[in-house]
Design a protein around this motif. Structure first.
Motif, PDB file in Angstrom:
ATOM      1  N   ASN A   1       0.843  -1.206   0.000  1.00 31.82           N
ATOM      2  CA  ASN A   1       0.000   0.000   0.000  1.00 31.82           C
ATOM      3  C   ASN A   1       0.873   1.250   0.000  1.00 31.82           C
ATOM      4  OD1 ASN A   1      -2.595  -1.273   0.043  1.00 31.82           O
ATOM      5  ND2 ASN A   1      -2.162  -1.861   2.153  1.00 31.82           N
ATOM      6  N   ALA A   2       1.522   1.479  -1.125  1.00 31.83           N
ATOM      7  CA  ALA A   2       2.396   2.640  -1.314  1.00 31.83           C
ATOM      8  C   ALA A   2       2.631   2.798  -2.808  1.00 31.83           C
ATOM      9  CB  ALA A   2       3.726   2.441  -0.590  1.00 31.83           C
ATOM     10  N   PRO A   3       2.896   4.024  -3.258  1.00 35.31           N
ATOM     11  CA  PRO A   3       3.199   4.225  -4.682  1.00 35.31           C
ATOM     12  C   PRO A   3       4.516   3.546  -5.062  1.00 35.31           C
ATOM     13  CG  PRO A   3       3.395   6.300  -3.465  1.00 35.31           C
ATOM     14  CD  PRO A   3       2.897   5.276  -2.503  1.00 35.31           C
ATOM     15  N   LYS A   4       4.626   3.206  -6.347  1.00 32.37           N
ATOM     16  CA  LYS A   4       5.803   2.470  -6.802  1.00 32.37           C
ATOM     17  C   LYS A   4       7.103   3.254  -6.611  1.00 32.37           C
ATOM     18  CE  LYS A   4       5.244   3.598 -11.708  1.00 32.37           C
ATOM     19  NZ  LYS A   4       5.039   3.042 -13.050  1.00 32.37           N
ATOM     20  N   GLU A   5       7.040   4.590  -6.659  1.00 35.94           N
ATOM     21  CA  GLU A   5       8.241   5.399  -6.440  1.00 35.94           C
ATOM     22  C   GLU A   5       8.783   5.184  -5.024  1.00 35.94           C
ATOM     23  OE1 GLU A   5       5.869   7.198  -9.723  1.00 35.94           O
ATOM     24  OE2 GLU A   5       5.347   6.564  -7.680  1.00 35.94           O
ATOM     25  N   LYS A   6       7.877   5.080  -4.050  1.00 37.00           N
ATOM     26  CA  LYS A   6       8.276   4.845  -2.659  1.00 37.00           C
ATOM     27  C   LYS A   6       8.891   3.450  -2.517  1.00 37.00           C
ATOM     28  CE  LYS A   6       8.076   5.193   1.923  1.00 37.00           C
ATOM     29  NZ  LYS A   6       8.589   6.213   2.792  1.00 37.00           N
ATOM     30  N   VAL A   7       8.252   2.453  -3.119  1.00 39.82           N
ATOM     31  CA  VAL A   7       8.761   1.080  -3.045  1.00 39.82           C
ATOM     32  C   VAL A   7      10.137   0.997  -3.704  1.00 39.82           C
ATOM     33  CG1 VAL A   7       8.330  -1.331  -3.659  1.00 39.82           C
ATOM     34  CG2 VAL A   7       6.407   0.151  -2.978  1.00 39.82           C
ATOM     35  N   TRP A   8      10.291   1.622  -4.859  1.00 43.95           N
ATOM     36  CA  TRP A   8      11.575   1.649  -5.575  1.00 43.95           C
ATOM     37  C   TRP A   8      12.670   2.220  -4.680  1.00 43.95           C
ATOM     38  CZ3 TRP A   8      13.118  -0.087 -10.344  1.00 43.95           C
ATOM     39  CH2 TRP A   8      14.315   0.413 -10.850  1.00 43.95           C
ATOM     40  N   ASP A   9      12.351   3.327  -4.029  1.00 44.60           N
ATOM     41  CA  ASP A   9      13.328   3.972  -3.152  1.00 44.60           C
ATOM     42  C   ASP A   9      13.709   3.045  -1.992  1.00 44.60           C
ATOM     43  OD1 ASP A   9      14.930   6.296  -2.393  1.00 44.60           O
ATOM     44  OD2 ASP A   9      13.557   6.427  -0.686  1.00 44.60           O
ATOM     45  N   ILE A  10      12.748   2.355  -1.427  1.00 44.22           N
ATOM     46  CA  ILE A  10      13.024   1.418  -0.334  1.00 44.22           C
ATOM     47  C   ILE A  10      13.923   0.286  -0.833  1.00 44.22           C
ATOM     48  CG2 ILE A  10      11.975  -0.311   1.198  1.00 44.22           C
ATOM     49  CD1 ILE A  10      11.519   2.624   2.138  1.00 44.22           C
ATOM     50  N   LEU A  11      13.645  -0.221  -2.027  1.00 43.30           N
ATOM     51  CA  LEU A  11      14.449  -1.309  -2.582  1.00 43.30           C
ATOM     52  C   LEU A  11      15.912  -0.910  -2.778  1.00 43.30           C
ATOM     53  CD1 LEU A  11      12.032  -2.758  -5.284  1.00 43.30           C
ATOM     54  CD2 LEU A  11      12.909  -4.008  -3.282  1.00 43.30           C
ATOM     55  N   TRP A  12      16.159   0.264  -3.341  1.00 41.75           N
ATOM     56  CA  TRP A  12      17.502   0.575  -3.845  1.00 41.75           C
ATOM     57  C   TRP A  12      18.224   1.686  -3.099  1.00 41.75           C
ATOM     58  CZ3 TRP A  12      17.661  -3.824  -5.541  1.00 41.75           C
ATOM     59  CH2 TRP A  12      16.662  -4.373  -6.330  1.00 41.75           C
ATOM     60  N   ASN A  13      17.596   2.338  -2.129  1.00 46.01           N
ATOM     61  CA  ASN A  13      18.275   3.316  -1.289  1.00 46.01           C
ATOM     62  C   ASN A  13      19.228   2.555  -0.358  1.00 46.01           C
ATOM     63  OD1 ASN A  13      18.398   4.669   1.501  1.00 46.01           O
ATOM     64  ND2 ASN A  13      17.785   6.338   0.156  1.00 46.01           N
ATOM     65  N   ASP A  14      20.424   3.055  -0.197  1.00 44.57           N
ATOM     66  CA  ASP A  14      21.455   2.338   0.554  1.00 44.57           C
ATOM     67  C   ASP A  14      20.988   1.897   1.946  1.00 44.57           C
ATOM     68  OD1 ASP A  14      24.196   1.352   0.796  1.00 44.57           O
ATOM     69  OD2 ASP A  14      24.478   2.983   2.231  1.00 44.57           O
ATOM     70  N   ALA A  15      20.426   2.809   2.717  1.00 47.84           N
ATOM     71  CA  ALA A  15      20.045   2.490   4.102  1.00 47.84           C
ATOM     72  C   ALA A  15      18.934   1.448   4.171  1.00 47.84           C
ATOM     73  CB  ALA A  15      19.620   3.756   4.837  1.00 47.84           C
ATOM     74  N   THR A  16      17.902   1.606   3.346  1.00 46.85           N
ATOM     75  CA  THR A  16      16.793   0.654   3.407  1.00 46.85           C
ATOM     76  C   THR A  16      17.131  -0.662   2.709  1.00 46.85           C
ATOM     77  OG1 THR A  16      15.769   1.852   1.559  1.00 46.85           O
ATOM     78  CG2 THR A  16      14.953   2.334   3.784  1.00 46.85           C
ATOM     79  N   TYR A  17      17.987  -0.621   1.698  1.00 45.05           N
ATOM     80  CA  TYR A  17      18.465  -1.866   1.080  1.00 45.05           C
ATOM     81  C   TYR A  17      19.099  -2.751   2.148  1.00 45.05           C
ATOM     82  CZ  TYR A  17      21.159  -5.227  -1.573  1.00 45.05           C
ATOM     83  OH  TYR A  17      21.688  -6.409  -2.043  1.00 45.05           O
ATOM     84  N   LYS A  18      19.938  -2.155   2.986  1.00 45.61           N
ATOM     85  CA  LYS A  18      20.600  -2.911   4.056  1.00 45.61           C
ATOM     86  C   LYS A  18      19.577  -3.519   5.014  1.00 45.61           C
ATOM     87  CE  LYS A  18      24.840  -0.195   4.049  1.00 45.61           C
ATOM     88  NZ  LYS A  18      25.656   0.772   4.786  1.00 45.61           N
ATOM     89  N   GLN A  19      18.479  -2.796   5.244  1.00 46.35           N
ATOM     90  CA  GLN A  19      17.466  -3.307   6.175  1.00 46.35           C
ATOM     91  C   GLN A  19      16.738  -4.520   5.612  1.00 46.35           C
ATOM     92  OE1 GLN A  19      15.364   0.488   6.814  1.00 46.35           O
ATOM     93  NE2 GLN A  19      15.892   0.283   8.967  1.00 46.35           N
ATOM     94  N   TRP A  20      16.208  -4.403   4.392  1.00 47.48           N
ATOM     95  CA  TRP A  20      15.397  -5.521   3.894  1.00 47.48           C
ATOM     96  C   TRP A  20      16.224  -6.727   3.483  1.00 47.48           C
ATOM     97  CZ3 TRP A  20      15.264  -7.596  -1.061  1.00 47.48           C
ATOM     98  CH2 TRP A  20      15.754  -6.817  -2.109  1.00 47.48           C
ATOM     99  N   THR A  21      17.496  -6.512   3.125  1.00 52.31           N
ATOM    100  CA  THR A  21      18.335  -7.657   2.764  1.00 52.31           C
ATOM    101  C   THR A  21      19.032  -8.281   3.973  1.00 52.31           C
ATOM    102  OG1 THR A  21      20.254  -6.278   2.235  1.00 52.31           O
ATOM    103  CG2 THR A  21      18.730  -6.829   0.412  1.00 52.31           C
ATOM    104  N   SER A  22      18.826  -7.715   5.149  1.00 52.95           N
ATOM    105  CA  SER A  22      19.448  -8.278   6.354  1.00 52.95           C
ATOM    106  C   SER A  22      18.968  -9.701   6.627  1.00 52.95           C
ATOM    107  CB  SER A  22      19.181  -7.381   7.566  1.00 52.95           C
ATOM    108  OG  SER A  22      17.799  -7.391   7.891  1.00 52.95           O
ATOM    109  N   VAL A  23      17.803 -10.080   6.096  1.00 55.62           N
ATOM    110  CA  VAL A  23      17.335 -11.453   6.289  1.00 55.62           C
ATOM    111  C   VAL A  23      18.227 -12.461   5.568  1.00 55.62           C
ATOM    112  CG1 VAL A  23      14.926 -10.758   6.673  1.00 55.62           C
ATOM    113  CG2 VAL A  23      15.656 -11.420   4.396  1.00 55.62           C
ATOM    114  N   PHE A  24      18.907 -12.032   4.526  1.00 56.52           N
ATOM    115  CA  PHE A  24      19.836 -12.903   3.808  1.00 56.52           C
ATOM    116  C   PHE A  24      21.194 -12.952   4.508  1.00 56.52           C
ATOM    117  CE2 PHE A  24      17.043 -11.172   0.407  1.00 56.52           C
ATOM    118  CZ  PHE A  24      16.407 -12.353   0.063  1.00 56.52           C
TER     119      PHE A  24
END
Length: 146
Positions: free
Chosen positions: A11-34
């Motif tokens: 429930n967010a616009p694709k621009e926000k999701v894109w930023d979460i995916l590829w922004n350095d700080a948030t990339y580190k957060q979501w990939t921490s599960v790996f």
């Protein structure tokens, strides 16, 4: 080789999701599960090299195969990295070199569908089927501000 597919509605616009995916700080957060402390080294341009690294310098060297801002990102994985150095191809690397990992975002009425696909060798299928949904759930939580 098996292509795995994962999908999540956010429930967010694709621009926000894109930023979460590829922004350095948030990339580190979501990939921490790996791997805790994961990070990337890249200029994020189509055709450029990208290195996916752990804190000790192990990881993978890839290229950004295709990039359409806010819609599509494709990585072509090439080599293994050990202690910050690209390793020459060996039998294990040859098994997966050239595999793809893609992310597609489509938006309708402020809701984004994120579809991820990745090629996997047999021995990692169970791991990715368990771990990848957890990573996408983190993308969802970060994108929705939860």
């Amino acid at each position: 080789m098996t292509t795995l597919e994962f999908k999540i509605e956010i429930n967010a616009p694709k621009e926000k999701v894109w930023d979460i995916l590829w922004n350095d700080a948030t990339y580190k957060q979501w990939t921490s599960v790996f791997c805790e402390g994961n990070y990337v080294v890249s200029d994020w341009k189509e055709g450029s090299k990208i290195q996916f690294l752990s804190p000790i310098g192990d990881g993978m060297s890839s290229i950004i195969y295709k990039k359409i801002d806010y819609e599509y990102m494709a990585f072509k994985h090439l080599n293994e990295i050990k202690k910050f150095k690209e390793m020459p191809a060996d039998d294990t690397t040859k098994e997966w070199s050239g595999t793809m990992e893609t992310y597609r975002l489509t938006e309708k009425n402020g809701q984004t569908v994120l579809k991820a696909k990745m090629d996997s060798v047999e021995k990692y299928i169970d791991y990715f089927n368990t771990t990848f949904p957890k990573a996408l759930d983190l993308v969802k939580k970060l994108s929705e501000g939860k």
